[in-house]
Design an enzyme around this catalytic site. Structure first.
Site, PDB file in Angstrom:
ATOM      1  N   ASN A 109      -1.502  -5.998   2.136  1.00  0.00           N
ATOM      2  CA  ASN A 109      -1.266  -4.601   2.496  1.00  0.00           C
ATOM      3  C   ASN A 109      -2.560  -4.067   3.114  1.00  0.00           C
ATOM      4  O   ASN A 109      -3.503  -3.751   2.409  1.00  0.00           O
ATOM      5  CB  ASN A 109      -0.894  -3.810   1.227  1.00  0.00           C
ATOM      6  N   LYS A 166      -3.063  -1.362   4.581  1.00  0.00           N
ATOM      7  CA  LYS A 166      -3.212   0.103   4.513  1.00  0.00           C
ATOM      8  C   LYS A 166      -3.645   0.621   5.894  1.00  0.00           C
ATOM      9  O   LYS A 166      -3.129   0.139   6.901  1.00  0.00           O
ATOM     10  CB  LYS A 166      -4.174   0.484   3.388  1.00  0.00           C
ATOM     11  N   HIS A 202       5.070   2.512  -2.432  1.00  0.00           N
ATOM     12  CA  HIS A 202       3.683   2.241  -2.824  1.00  0.00           C
ATOM     13  C   HIS A 202       3.120   3.486  -3.518  1.00  0.00           C
ATOM     14  O   HIS A 202       3.447   4.613  -3.147  1.00  0.00           O
ATOM     15  CB  HIS A 202       2.852   1.894  -1.589  1.00  0.00           C
ATOM     16  N   GLU A 240       0.423   4.934  -3.248  1.00  0.00           N
ATOM     17  CA  GLU A 240      -0.243   5.895  -2.357  1.00  0.00           C
ATOM     18  C   GLU A 240       0.782   6.766  -1.629  1.00  0.00           C
ATOM     19  O   GLU A 240       0.481   7.905  -1.260  1.00  0.00           O
ATOM     20  CB  GLU A 240      -1.167   5.141  -1.380  1.00  0.00           C
ATOM     21  N   GLU A 292       2.443  -2.786  -9.738  1.00  0.00           N
ATOM     22  CA  GLU A 292       1.091  -2.353  -9.389  1.00  0.00           C
ATOM     23  C   GLU A 292       0.709  -1.149 -10.250  1.00  0.00           C
ATOM     24  O   GLU A 292       1.034  -0.003  -9.890  1.00  0.00           O
ATOM     25  CB  GLU A 292       1.029  -1.942  -7.914  1.00  0.00           C
ATOM     26  N   GLY A 301      -7.342  -0.411  -6.059  1.00  0.00           N
ATOM     27  CA  GLY A 301      -8.560   0.004  -5.372  1.00  0.00           C
ATOM     28  C   GLY A 301      -9.670   0.439  -6.313  1.00  0.00           C
ATOM     29  O   GLY A 301     -10.647   1.036  -5.895  1.00  0.00           O
ATOM     30  N   SER A 343      -6.317  -4.476  -7.260  1.00  0.00           N
ATOM     31  CA  SER A 343      -7.665  -5.063  -7.332  1.00  0.00           C
ATOM     32  C   SER A 343      -7.649  -6.575  -7.538  1.00  0.00           C
ATOM     33  O   SER A 343      -8.512  -7.123  -8.218  1.00  0.00           O
ATOM     34  CB  SER A 343      -8.500  -4.388  -8.432  1.00  0.00           C
TER      35      SER A 343
HETATM   36  P1  PGA Z   1      -6.043  -3.212  -3.806  1.00  0.00           P
HETATM   37  O1  PGA Z   1      -4.649  -2.594  -3.286  1.00  0.00           O
HETATM   38  O2  PGA Z   1      -5.874  -4.717  -3.802  1.00  0.00           O
HETATM   39  O3  PGA Z   1      -7.060  -2.742  -2.806  1.00  0.00           O
HETATM   40  O4  PGA Z   1      -6.252  -2.681  -5.177  1.00  0.00           O
HETATM   41  C1  PGA Z   1      -3.428  -3.144  -3.688  1.00  0.00           C
HETATM   42  C2  PGA Z   1      -2.300  -2.314  -3.159  1.00  0.00           C
HETATM   43  O5  PGA Z   1      -2.457  -1.087  -3.078  1.00  0.00           O
HETATM   44  O6  PGA Z   1      -1.224  -2.825  -2.805  1.00  0.00           O
END
Ligand code: PGA
Length: 248
Positions: free
Chosen positions: A9, A11, A96, A98, A167, A173, A211
């Site tokens: 992903n 982003k 997601h 976010e 997740e 993150g 992460s």
């Molecule tokens: P990250 O993001 O690996 O940077 O924690 C994972 C995600 O949001 O799918």
């Protein structure tokens, strides 16, 4: 044996030029492994660049990070499922955290997006997960179940096409991640939810995200409940990503 999905992903990183250069390096470094699929979810503007470069490799695929449930119309800024079908996408990330917590996407909207994708034969990478305060209040499964319940009643044939990425919001993150045992407990419950819907739980792919990186990836992937990973930050460097997806 369940297939593994390694999903990147990106982003809001890697425009078309950066995407082309990423794939140039990545394709030199990653040889196909038959037990896993590797899908890229670049920003929509880079999607066709990525797809053109991975075409011809049956283990590689591409999708987008968000989609609208209506087939067309006055929805400024959105893209539709028929457009994804025409462009050759494998699927889209849906729900997601976010989107849910940063842009106010509701459970119902996530459900509508997943339904539209499934009806068109595309794969929703449907994200579920609790916030830190919800975990601390012992509400993890109640939250994840509520997020899944919007898919209630879909035909089993469609439900079996879903990828459900667990997740935990507090792990995304942040550098913190769930232990393999913590994740496995939720993954088992997710499979149980599908079983109650009449789906063979082994047909549903349940990757973990939050992460994940080269240091913790092997331990997470050693957990039999974890069918792969959805990765943000650690998917942005082609060499690191090629190594991460070659773990175990
Ligand atoms: P990250 O993001 O690996 O940077 O924690 C994972 C995600 O949001 O799918």
């Amino acid at each position: 044996m369940r297939r593994r999905l390694f999903a990147a992903n990106w982003k809001m990183h890697h425009g078309p030029g950066a995407a082309r250069s990423f794939l140039g390096t990545f394709l030199e470094q990653y040889a196909r492994r038959t037990d896993r699929d590797v899908w890229f979810f670049p920003p929509a503007i880079s999607f066709t660049t990525v797809l053109d470069l991975v075409r011809g490799r049956p283990d590689l695929g591409a999708g987008v990070q968000n989609v609208h449930w209506e087939p067309k119309g006055a929805f400024t800024g959105e893209i539709s499922v028929p457009m994804l079908v025409e462009a050759g996408a494998n699927g889209a990330i849906v729900g997601h955290s976010e989107r849910r917590h940063g842009f106010g996407e509701t459970d119902e909207e996530s459900g509508n997006k997943a339904r539209a994708l499934l009806a068109a034969g595309l794969v929703p990478v449907f994200c579920v997960g609790e916030k830190l305060e919800e975990r601390e209040a012992g509400e993890t499964w109640a939250v994840v179940r509520r997020q899944l319940n919007v898919l209630d009643g879909l035909p089993t044939r469609q439900l079996a096409q879903l990828v459900v990425a667990y997740e935990p919001v507090w792990a995304i993150g942040t550098g913190r991640n769930a232990t393999p045992a913590d994740a496995a407990e939720v993954h088992r419950s997710i499979r149980g939810w599908f079983e109650k819907q009449g789906v063979n739980p082994d047909d549903v792919t349940v990757p973990y995200g939050g992460s994940v990186n080269l240091r913790n990836g092997a331990d997470l992937l050693a957990e039999p409940e974890i069918d792969g990973v959805l990765v943000g930050g650690a998917s942005l460097d082609p060499t690191g990503w090629a190594q991460l997806i070659s773990l175990r």
